[in-house]
Motif scaffolding. Structure first.
Motif: not given
Length: 181
Positions: A103-104, A82-83, A58-59, A126, A37, A39, A15, A56
């Protein structure tokens, strides 16, 4: 950091987190991670192209904004938002925006087409992988439903007519629900 029309690529096997206070602006941003991911600890804005290849974004409570000069390429089960994803909507006829969100686990894109946009603005989408918390208080079946809901926020976009295509994973249908029910 000043973008200066250069591509920034997030790659690697773990990540990574964008932490700049106040957010970050990119012209060309590529997410190309063999695992892990990207983030967000703050908002980011893409002014030209966000390329989602693998991994992804991820927000959390933050968002990815695609500016009026930006766009998104790709968006797949291997790489999506994702978010919160905010997209600029310009004036015009038959204006269409794809929101590569999920989503994840699942890629659940949404396609929004507006017949006539008279005032430009932004729309944020979202998705949440559970039944809507108010499903019991509205006039819908509480047994035949989809175990997912979407949140759409319109900021100043004025439009007439259009359509929204919501995708979902067939396993999320509950109680014998079908697309027709």
């Amino acid at each position: 950091f000043t973008p200066k029309s250069r591509t920034v690529t997030f790659s690697g096997t773990s990540d990574q987190t964008i932490t700049r206070t106040g957010g970050e602006n990119f012209d060309f941003l590529t997410v190309f991670k063999s695992s892990g991911n990207l983030n967000l600890a703050n908002n980011i804005t893409c002014n030209r192209t966000l390329t989602l290849t693998s991994g992804d974004v991820v927000t959390g409570s933050n968002k990815v904004t695609i500016s009026s000069t930006g766009d998104i390429t790709a968006g797949t089960a291997a790489s999506h938002i994702v978010g919160n994803l905010e997209r600029h909507v310009a004036t015009g006829s038959n204006v269409s925006r794809v929101f590569p969100i999920g989503d994840g686990t699942n890629y659940i894109p949404v396609t929004l087409t507006m017949s006539s946009v008279t005032t430009a603005g932004t729309i944020t989408l979202n998705t949440t992988a559970s039944a809507h918390p108010n499903i019991a208080t509205i006039d819908l079946s509480t047994t035949k439903n989809i175990n997912r809901y979407w949140t759409i926020t319109n900021a100043s976009t004025a439009f007439t007519g259009g359509s929204i295509v919501f995708n979902y994973n067939a396993a999320e249908l509950q109680g014998g629900a079908t697309a027709a029910s």
